[in-house]
Design a protein around this motif. Structure first.
Motif, PDB file in Angstrom:
ATOM      1  N   GLU A 227      37.203  47.976  64.005  1.00 19.81           N
ATOM      2  CA  GLU A 227      36.611  47.387  62.804  1.00 19.81           C
ATOM      3  C   GLU A 227      35.322  48.140  62.508  1.00 19.81           C
ATOM      4  O   GLU A 227      34.466  48.266  63.382  1.00 19.81           O
ATOM      5  CB  GLU A 227      36.332  45.901  63.042  1.00 19.81           C
TER       6      GLU A 227
ATOM      7  N   THR B  13      28.377  51.499  54.929  1.00 21.52           N
ATOM      8  CA  THR B  13      27.110  51.032  54.352  1.00 21.52           C
ATOM      9  C   THR B  13      26.484  52.124  53.507  1.00 21.52           C
ATOM     10  O   THR B  13      26.491  53.306  53.884  1.00 21.52           O
ATOM     11  CB  THR B  13      26.131  50.616  55.469  1.00 21.52           C
TER      12      THR B  13
ATOM     13  N   LYS C   1      37.907  44.706  67.646  1.00 20.86           N
ATOM     14  CA  LYS C   1      37.821  43.380  67.021  1.00 20.86           C
ATOM     15  C   LYS C   1      38.059  42.301  68.062  1.00 20.86           C
ATOM     16  O   LYS C   1      39.018  42.348  68.824  1.00 20.86           O
ATOM     17  CB  LYS C   1      38.863  43.271  65.911  1.00 20.86           C
TER      18      LYS C   1
ATOM     19  N   CYS D   3      37.458  47.780  47.211  1.00 20.07           N
ATOM     20  CA  CYS D   3      36.300  48.566  47.644  1.00 20.07           C
ATOM     21  C   CYS D   3      35.988  49.680  46.642  1.00 20.07           C
ATOM     22  O   CYS D   3      34.824  49.891  46.276  1.00 20.07           O
ATOM     23  CB  CYS D   3      36.565  49.159  49.022  1.00 20.07           C
TER      24      CYS D   3
ATOM     25  N   TYR E 260      38.081  47.808  57.646  1.00 17.70           N
ATOM     26  CA  TYR E 260      36.779  48.300  57.221  1.00 17.70           C
ATOM     27  C   TYR E 260      36.181  47.354  56.188  1.00 17.70           C
ATOM     28  O   TYR E 260      36.863  46.779  55.346  1.00 17.70           O
ATOM     29  CB  TYR E 260      36.881  49.715  56.635  1.00 17.70           C
ATOM     30  N   GLY E 261      34.877  47.177  56.315  1.00 14.78           N
ATOM     31  CA  GLY E 261      34.127  46.388  55.352  1.00 14.78           C
ATOM     32  C   GLY E 261      33.170  47.282  54.592  1.00 14.78           C
ATOM     33  O   GLY E 261      32.877  48.412  55.017  1.00 14.78           O
TER      34      GLY E 261
ATOM     35  N   TRP F  13      32.102  49.194  59.554  1.00 17.76           N
ATOM     36  CA  TRP F  13      31.373  48.817  58.342  1.00 17.76           C
ATOM     37  C   TRP F  13      30.900  50.096  57.651  1.00 17.76           C
ATOM     38  O   TRP F  13      30.324  50.982  58.283  1.00 17.76           O
ATOM     39  CB  TRP F  13      30.175  47.943  58.683  1.00 17.76           C
TER      40      TRP F  13
ATOM     41  N   SER G 226      29.405  47.462  52.520  1.00 16.13           N
ATOM     42  CA  SER G 226      28.107  46.838  52.275  1.00 16.13           C
ATOM     43  C   SER G 226      27.342  47.672  51.260  1.00 16.13           C
ATOM     44  O   SER G 226      26.986  48.821  51.526  1.00 16.13           O
ATOM     45  CB  SER G 226      27.313  46.723  53.579  1.00 16.13           C
TER      46      SER G 226
ATOM     47  N   SER H  57      36.178  55.265  52.735  1.00 16.14           N
ATOM     48  CA  SER H  57      37.143  54.192  52.450  1.00 16.14           C
ATOM     49  C   SER H  57      38.559  54.735  52.457  1.00 16.14           C
ATOM     50  O   SER H  57      39.477  54.119  53.019  1.00 16.14           O
ATOM     51  CB  SER H  57      36.823  53.537  51.101  1.00 16.14           C
TER      52      SER H  57
ATOM     53  N   ALA I 166      34.138  41.755  53.059  1.00 18.06           N
ATOM     54  CA  ALA I 166      34.523  41.539  54.444  1.00 18.06           C
ATOM     55  C   ALA I 166      35.572  42.558  54.885  1.00 18.06           C
ATOM     56  O   ALA I 166      36.343  43.059  54.067  1.00 18.06           O
ATOM     57  CB  ALA I 166      35.061  40.118  54.617  1.00 18.06           C
ATOM     58  N   PRO I 167      35.593  42.884  56.179  1.00 18.50           N
ATOM     59  CA  PRO I 167      36.575  43.865  56.659  1.00 18.50           C
ATOM     60  C   PRO I 167      38.006  43.446  56.356  1.00 18.50           C
ATOM     61  O   PRO I 167      38.361  42.271  56.401  1.00 18.50           O
ATOM     62  CB  PRO I 167      36.314  43.905  58.169  1.00 18.50           C
TER      63      PRO I 167
ATOM     64  N   ARG J 230      28.632  42.445  49.674  1.00 19.17           N
ATOM     65  CA  ARG J 230      29.377  42.765  50.879  1.00 19.17           C
ATOM     66  C   ARG J 230      30.838  42.369  50.706  1.00 19.17           C
ATOM     67  O   ARG J 230      31.148  41.315  50.139  1.00 19.17           O
ATOM     68  CB  ARG J 230      28.788  42.046  52.100  1.00 19.17           C
TER      69      ARG J 230
END
Length: 303
Positions: A238, A242, A182, A291, A270-271, A240, A273, A260, A280-281, A278
């Motif tokens: 960080e 998806t 990050k 999530c 973690y984010g 993502w 999508s 997750s 955000a992280p 979406r």
């Protein structure tokens, strides 16, 4: 929002004899016939005494439920295949104890509780699940056979309103995607979120989205504000998560569910999508719950 509390009044309670009560009534009838046939005063006395006993039982049975207050609590979520828990709170607003109060839903075993004077108790009704999404709340019925089991007093069906959330079933294994360090655009880029290695470098002011595991609770208790521990040697990662375009979206959701959980356990930011949606992280229990809820409600409707 949950519906307001409901108090059980006389018009919402019904009374029916149990199987034992029917046998008791048949016995009284036989005793009455014997008393009339033989003109036996003792038989008359026993018959009328037992009849008074049954009449008193009906009054006590109804009073055992009369005035009870029923609240609806927040449902406990679960993963698909496990049982969610619909919560009901029973409150006894009087100085009279209540015994053998039974809560029954359309499925599952009944729950029997005793309530002391002025006591309030939460009861969880387990509800089996097979798929993710929203599970509509069941209707319940409050009943009792107190004191002698001759009569059953029961309420009208009370419909619960708040549905329960069922998260996708986590996949057995799903590797985390590659992450990146990050960029905090300041001198504090070296931060350890995994909470296991590196050298402690000091304390810093907490920033939204940081892992709550690193909060320095002693500093908080001392009134120094919300501070977090900083570590050097490892950079915060960080990632993502998806949803890919797989033929079976449920497999993809199960994979994201596992990722997750693993990302939260590993301390990553973690984010998520999910197409146009979406998140955000971030990190922490609140972020994880957000999530998982998004995964549970993805293209889903109550059933």
């Amino acid at each position: 929002m949950s519906r307001p509390a409901q108090a059980l009044g006389r018009r919402s309670l019904y009374l029916l004899p149990t199987r034992e009560g029917l046998w008791f009534g048949a016995t009284l009838f036989v005793l009455l016939l014997a008393a009339v046939n033989y003109g036996n005063g003792l038989a008359y006395a026993v018959t009328f005494l037992l009849a008074a006993f049954a009449t008193l039982s009906s009054v006590v049975s109804q009073r055992n439920l009369l005035g009870l207050v029923v609240h609806e609590g927040l449902a406990r979520p679960a993963f698909a295949g496990a049982a969610v828990g619909f919560r009901v709170v029973l409150a006894n607003p009087t100085d009279t104890p209540r015994y053998g109060v039974t809560i029954t839903a359309q499925q599952g075993p009944p729950t029997i509780v005793d309530l002391a004077a002025r006591e309030q108790r939460a009861i969880e009704i387990p509800w089996a699940t097979t798929r993710r999404g929203l599970v509509s709340a069941p209707a319940i019925r409050i009943s009792s056979r107190y004191p002698f089991g001759l009569l059953r007093v029961f309420s009208r069906r009370i419909a619960l309103e708040d549905p329960a959330i069922v998260y996708p079933r986590p996949a057995p294994f799903a590797p985390l995607p590659p992450g990146r360090a990050k960029d905090d655009r300041d001198a504090e880029a070296a931060t350890l979120f995994a909470g296991g290695g590196g050298d402690f470098t000091g304390l810093a002011v907490y920033r939204p989205g940081e892992n709550p595991r690193h909060i320095h609770w002693r500093a908080v208790a001392a009134g120094k504000g919300l501070l977090v521990k900083r570590f050097a040697g490892l950079a915060e990662r960080e990632i993502w998560l998806t949803l890919d375009a797989s033929p079976d979206p449920e497999e993809g959701l199960s994979r994201l569910c596992r990722q997750s959980l693993d990302a939260e356990k590993g301390g990553y930011r973690y984010g998520l999508s999910l197409g146009p949606s979406r998140i955000a992280p971030g990190a922490g229990p609140v972020h994880l719950e957000r999530c998982l809820k998004s995964l549970a409600l993805y293209d889903s409707a109550p059933r």
